[in-house]
Write an enzyme that holds these catalytic residues in place. Sequence first.
Site, short mmCIF file in Angstrom:
data_model
loop_
_atom_site.label_atom_id
_atom_site.label_comp_id
_atom_site.label_asym_id
_atom_site.label_seq_id
_atom_site.Cartn_x
_atom_site.Cartn_y
_atom_site.Cartn_z
N ASP A 7 11.86 -57.20 -3.11
CA ASP A 7 12.88 -56.20 -2.91
C ASP A 7 13.20 -54.89 -3.16
O ASP A 7 12.37 -54.74 -4.27
CB ASP A 7 13.82 -57.26 -3.36
N LYS A 69 15.04 -44.52 -0.37
CA LYS A 69 16.03 -45.57 0.54
C LYS A 69 16.70 -44.87 1.07
O LYS A 69 16.84 -45.67 2.20
CB LYS A 69 16.22 -46.75 -0.43
N GLU A 148 18.24 -58.82 3.38
CA GLU A 148 18.56 -58.76 2.37
C GLU A 148 19.88 -59.87 2.27
O GLU A 148 19.41 -60.77 0.63
CB GLU A 148 18.66 -57.43 1.45
N ASP A 170 26.77 -57.75 -1.37
CA ASP A 170 25.72 -57.43 -1.95
C ASP A 170 25.46 -55.82 -2.35
O ASP A 170 25.87 -55.11 -1.94
CB ASP A 170 24.64 -57.21 -1.06
#
Length: 495
Positions: A7, A69, A148, A170
């Site tokens: 992850d 990211k 994810e 999320d």
Amino acid sequence: MTAVGIDLGTTYSAVAAVDSSGQPVLLAGADGDPVTPSVVCFDGETPIVGRAARVAAARSPHECVELVKRHIGEPSWRFETALGTAYTAEQISALILRKLARDAGAALGRPVREAVITVPAYFDDARRRATADAGRIAGLDVLRVLNEPTAAALAFGYASGRDETLLVYDLGGGTFDVTMVRVTGGVCEVLATDGDRNLGGFDFDNALMLHVAERIRAAGGPDPLDGDTAEAALRDHCEQAKRSLSALPEATVAIGSGGHVYTVDVTRPTFEELTAGLLRRTEEIVRDVLEAAGVRPGAVLLVGGSSRMPMVAAMAERVTGVRADRSVHPDQAVALGAAVQAAALSRSGPRATREPVAVLDVTSQSLGIAVRSASTGSEENSVVIPRNTPIPCQAGRRYRTLAENQREILVEVTEGDDTDLRYVTIVGSARIAIPPRPESVTIDVVMSYDEDGMIGVDVVESATGDPLGDFEIDRRANLDAREVDRMREALRTLT
Ligand code: AMP
């Protein structure tokens, strides 16, 4: 050799693997922490990754990269070290991945070569490809880039053994997404997905920082937002206070300056008021996804560190009418699900005992072409395959040529929803010759999208059904293989 699930988070990353009993387990980092900060600092040219980098970032933010990211897949983004070496977002991410794989290897007692790496569901293809490239630069065999929320749903389905339609909410450190997933008999089907790649815990920190800074200034103190070091310290304290407020009704932020300590008390209602707009933004996206999926969820799964804020569960339960499920740890669900998928895909290592057999996905971005509107005369985006269409898919739309005796059309393929071409990405184009006709003609543009990210375009003359031309756009590779090899070699020389 063992395959791991990674992850790769905006603020923290986690690694898991399926153990010999077939259960996915989280692998602690070298520091003993279950998660590793996604931070890279450079001491000269030596990269430091993880907790030590996080500490260094508070002292010398200029030598450190956080939130990389947010930049993955941006071709022009570079981080330059103090000595002037420029790194792409893929290379920085590769340094994080390499640290994670090395630590995982140490925890497992054997080297890690294969990995499933997760990405937010709404990542466009460029970002997915860049993430896979980062894995390859780190020397990993990337078995799959997995969404994810799909990973979280796999972990849930695996832990519960139940068939269910899940709403996965999320909210991580820097990104947010909502996905409806149906888990039936080991098949994981994504029904709809949406998100905001610039919304996360970081923004909740910012809201608290602005409030605390204002209170300190009002008390006659210095501006804690003045200067990078002061700001980094304020961020650290506010993030801690935010975490405390998830468990306690009140928290105190104490900032020392010039021999004086300024304290600001923050209650949970105050924090919730400061961040109400951010929570509302996530609520709007939840409502959009519920509408797009057209079904009610049987359970709500909260994932990502920021979903620990009590207001998140309260909102999600109010909007969906179902209780939030807490059977899977929000920080671990994604890595655990990725590990389950890695074990299923790997050619080596233990297999998961209840193997998920398939992951059925949807397009996270609309695909279309740039056209000139007959009514307005201006150029606009015409969507051919809407977002949330199950993959693989094919769809067509009919258009008219603009002029009589037109000999050629320019087909520019777009990725994105907006009608305005400024807000979509042109991912490829081709000129297609057409037989000249005295009048304008109608043509069908048929687009297809497969599991490997290949976009196919076929242009057909509507009246005759004659094919006029076709082309493909390979969204698999942002960097060519040689560049990945070169970067992998360059990384090897860094300890
Ligand atoms: P992730 O990217 O999923 O690891 O999420 C990290 C984010 O979760 C960071 O912004 C953290 O500040 C936030 N976070 C972690 N624990 C808590 C908590 N107990 N309450 C609120 N936010 C948290």
